[in-house]
Design a protein around this motif. Structure first.
Motif, PDB file in Angstrom:
ATOM      1  N   SER A   6       0.835  -1.203   0.000  1.00 25.98           N
ATOM      2  CA  SER A   6       0.000   0.000   0.000  1.00 25.98           C
ATOM      3  C   SER A   6       0.872   1.257   0.000  1.00 25.98           C
ATOM      4  CB  SER A   6      -0.964   0.009   1.182  1.00 25.98           C
ATOM      5  OG  SER A   6      -0.281  -0.006   2.397  1.00 25.98           O
ATOM      6  N   ASP A   7       2.006   1.215   0.687  1.00 30.04           N
ATOM      7  CA  ASP A   7       2.935   2.347   0.688  1.00 30.04           C
ATOM      8  C   ASP A   7       3.477   2.593  -0.720  1.00 30.04           C
ATOM      9  OD1 ASP A   7       4.492   4.412   1.970  1.00 30.04           O
ATOM     10  OD2 ASP A   7       6.233   3.091   1.665  1.00 30.04           O
ATOM     11  N   ARG A   8       3.859   1.528  -1.402  1.00 33.02           N
ATOM     12  CA  ARG A   8       4.380   1.663  -2.767  1.00 33.02           C
ATOM     13  C   ARG A   8       3.296   2.209  -3.699  1.00 33.02           C
ATOM     14  NH1 ARG A   8       5.666  -1.557  -7.614  1.00 33.02           N
ATOM     15  NH2 ARG A   8       7.538  -0.610  -8.474  1.00 33.02           N
ATOM     16  N   LEU A   9       2.087   1.753  -3.541  1.00 32.35           N
ATOM     17  CA  LEU A   9       0.981   2.236  -4.361  1.00 32.35           C
ATOM     18  C   LEU A   9       0.745   3.730  -4.141  1.00 32.35           C
ATOM     19  CD1 LEU A   9      -1.007   1.078  -6.396  1.00 32.35           C
ATOM     20  CD2 LEU A   9      -2.586   0.690  -4.523  1.00 32.35           C
ATOM     21  N   LEU A  10       0.822   4.175  -2.907  1.00 33.50           N
ATOM     22  CA  LEU A  10       0.658   5.598  -2.614  1.00 33.50           C
ATOM     23  C   LEU A  10       1.799   6.425  -3.218  1.00 33.50           C
ATOM     24  CD1 LEU A  10      -0.555   5.498   1.095  1.00 33.50           C
ATOM     25  CD2 LEU A  10      -1.882   6.165  -0.918  1.00 33.50           C
TER      26      LEU A  10
END
Length: 71
Positions: A6-10
């Motif tokens: 989710s961090d990478r997606l953000l």
């Protein structure tokens, strides 16, 4: 989705937005993100977004491009 994913997606979403603003369209931004960049030692910007240091390099390059400074 785990925290890392989710961090990478953000990160990708934020950089895509900035690239869209700088380059004028989402299509141009997505193309730029997937293409090796001279200012990133021929690395693809999207590949650098997995680490904080790479993210900073990509954001710095986009800021320089926005100001017309390529070297």
């Amino acid at each position: 989705m785990d925290t890392n994913a989710s961090d990478r997606l953000l990160r990708i979403a934020a950089v895509t937005k900035k690239a869209t603003d700088v380059l004028g369209s989402r299509v141009a931004a997505e193309h730029w993100l997937a293409t090796p960049a001279i200012g990133l030692d021929q690395c693809r910007p999207v590949d650098l977004l997995q680490r904080a240091e790479g993210l900073e390099l990509v954001i710095t390059l986009l800021a320089r491009m926005d100001r017309g400074v390529y070297t």
